[in-house]
Design an enzyme around this catalytic site. Structure first.
Site, PDB file in Angstrom:
ATOM      1  N   ASP A   1       2.885   3.297  -0.970  1.00 18.02           N
ATOM      2  CA  ASP A   1       3.541   3.969  -2.096  1.00 18.02           C
ATOM      3  C   ASP A   1       3.118   5.431  -2.076  1.00 18.02           C
ATOM      4  O   ASP A   1       2.880   5.983  -1.011  1.00 18.02           O
ATOM      5  CB  ASP A   1       3.213   3.261  -3.422  1.00 18.02           C
ATOM      6  CG  ASP A   1       1.740   3.348  -3.797  1.00 18.02           C
ATOM      7  OD1 ASP A   1       0.886   3.511  -2.898  1.00 18.02           O
ATOM      8  OD2 ASP A   1       1.429   3.233  -5.000  1.00 18.02           O
TER       9      ASP A   1
ATOM     10  N   GLU B   1      -1.945  -0.617   2.813  1.00 14.84           N
ATOM     11  CA  GLU B   1      -1.574  -1.492   1.706  1.00 14.84           C
ATOM     12  C   GLU B   1      -1.220  -2.925   2.103  1.00 14.84           C
ATOM     13  O   GLU B   1      -1.453  -3.863   1.331  1.00 14.84           O
ATOM     14  CB  GLU B   1      -0.419  -0.865   0.920  1.00 14.84           C
ATOM     15  CG  GLU B   1      -0.806   0.312   0.045  1.00 14.84           C
ATOM     16  CD  GLU B   1      -0.982   1.614   0.808  1.00 14.84           C
ATOM     17  OE1 GLU B   1      -1.380   2.614   0.190  1.00 14.84           O
ATOM     18  OE2 GLU B   1      -0.717   1.633   2.030  1.00 14.84           O
TER      19      GLU B   1
ATOM     20  N   GLY C   1      -6.182   4.432  -4.859  1.00 17.83           N
ATOM     21  CA  GLY C   1      -6.249   4.140  -6.281  1.00 17.83           C
ATOM     22  C   GLY C   1      -7.364   3.160  -6.587  1.00 17.83           C
ATOM     23  O   GLY C   1      -7.954   2.544  -5.693  1.00 17.83           O
TER      24      GLY C   1
ATOM     25  N   GLY D   1      -3.634   6.354  -2.199  1.00 14.43           N
ATOM     26  CA  GLY D   1      -3.456   7.427  -3.169  1.00 14.43           C
ATOM     27  C   GLY D   1      -4.060   8.740  -2.737  1.00 14.43           C
ATOM     28  O   GLY D   1      -3.637   9.807  -3.194  1.00 14.43           O
TER      29      GLY D   1
END
Length: 360
Positions: free
Chosen positions: A151, A143, A72, A120
């Protein structure tokens, strides 16, 4: 297809050829990092192609030479974390819905996971029904290094990996190549990078199965299969501190993992461990994405997220000052708050009554 943000349409290129539809992530200078408008455009395209009988196969690829997608747009997330903004919450809500759509897509969804595929980027590829890696692939959920937690369904995918391999990758953020991505269940097939353009073209006129038969090869040897003994032993420990103790007392590769783990956000490490272990008992992907949304919301207000992005991406000094600074200082209550119910703010995703096989 993206009436709200037409100025961003060139960040996701859409085309159809024969009976295939192609999504190209097109921000090569940013390693195709996902923005909210990109997520909305991908989702709208998939919805339209799902209803289009002329489209039998969907292919996702990344523009440029470096990879499919690095994740992301964390600069935007940093701005939110610093200012107390909420745009990231809307982005994650739509991104996780897209991840769920990809996982349940009724047509073959072919992800060309060449080069860098992280965060992402894993979310828009590794939930697909046909996931292709190459000798250039570097797949990771990094992350914890920015004070965040895996995520986009990452805790679901890593929770399904054999033994404790997923725990190792989640906590250290280590990137894996083709053979290890296959071993961990993050990919399905190996194809040499140079063959991908021809493979993608062939999908316009032939079935996925027939195309794969022409191009799939055996990958170069990986590393994780030979490390299972120490990985499974060390990461099965009761908590993060004991994991580090076991690693530090192990073989040289385990010692290296301990040193790496201790550079990550202590809070993120403990929350990631809890999220991964909880994910294994939650059931379908949708329930795990709902948990990840809770965790992501909490992380946005945690000091470590802004600090981690600052150190790694903004200032690039690689010297984050985590708070708390050690694993021992992260109390159980500090972890529990990441999983607190959100009430009306919960992400709620409908899961199918039974799993479905994608015909290809």
């Amino acid at each position: 297809m993206n009436d709200q943000h037409p100025e961003y349409d060139d960040h996701v290129l859409l085309r159809t050829e024969g009976h295939a539809a192609y999504l190209t992530l097109n921000r090569p200078k940013a390693l195709n990092a996902l923005t909210h408008p990109m997520v909305l455009r991908i989702d709208a395209a998939l919805a339209a192609w799902e209803r289009d009988p002329a489209v039998e196969t969907v292919v996702i690829e990344g523009a440029g030479e470096r990879g499919l997608c690095a994740g992301g747009d964390i600069r935007a997330i940093h701005a939110d974390a610093k200012s107390g903004g909420t745009a990231s919450l809307d982005f994650w809500r739509d991104e996780y819905r897209l991840n769920a759509r990809i996982a349940r897509y009724p047509k073959p969804y072919v992800a060309l996971m060449d080069g860098i595929v992280m965060g992402g980027g894993v979310g828009v590829s590794a939930h697909g029904s046909v996931r292709i890696v190459t000798e250039r692939s570097r797949v990771a959920m990094p992350e914890t290094g920015i004070g965040f937690v895996p995520d986009v369904g990452g805790t679901y995918l890593l929770g399904l990996a054999p033994g404790e391999l997923g725990t190792h990758l989640a906590l250290t953020g280590a990137a894996v190549g083709a053979a290890d991505a296959l071993l961990c269940g993050l990919a399905d097939h190996f194809v040499p990078s140079a063959a991908l353009p021809a493979l993608a073209r062939d999908l316009a006129g032939d079935s996925v199965r027939a195309v794969l038969e022409r191009y799939v090869e055996e990958p170069p040897a990986g590393e994780l299969a030979g490390a299972r003994e120490w990985i499974d032993h060390c990461y099965a420990a009761g908590g993060a501190e004991e994991i580090v103790e076991r690693l530090a007392a192990g073989v040289p590769a385990a010692k290296d993992a301990a040193a790496t783990l201790l550079t990550k956000s202590p809070t993120a490490v403990k929350v990631t461990l809890a999220a991964l272990r909880r994910a294994r008992g939650l059931g379908p992907l949708e329930r795990v994405l709902e948990q990840e949304y809770r965790v992501s919301r909490a992380a946005l207000s945690s000091p470590d997220l802004a600090e981690g992005i600052r150190a790694q991406v903004i200032d690039k000094d690689r010297d984050p000052h985590w708070s708390p600074a050690t694993l021992e200082a992260v109390a159980p209550a500090d972890v529990d708050r990441f999983f607190a119910p959100l009430g009306e703010r919960e992400l709620r995703l409908a899961a199918p009554a039974s799993s479905q096989e994608v015909p290809w």
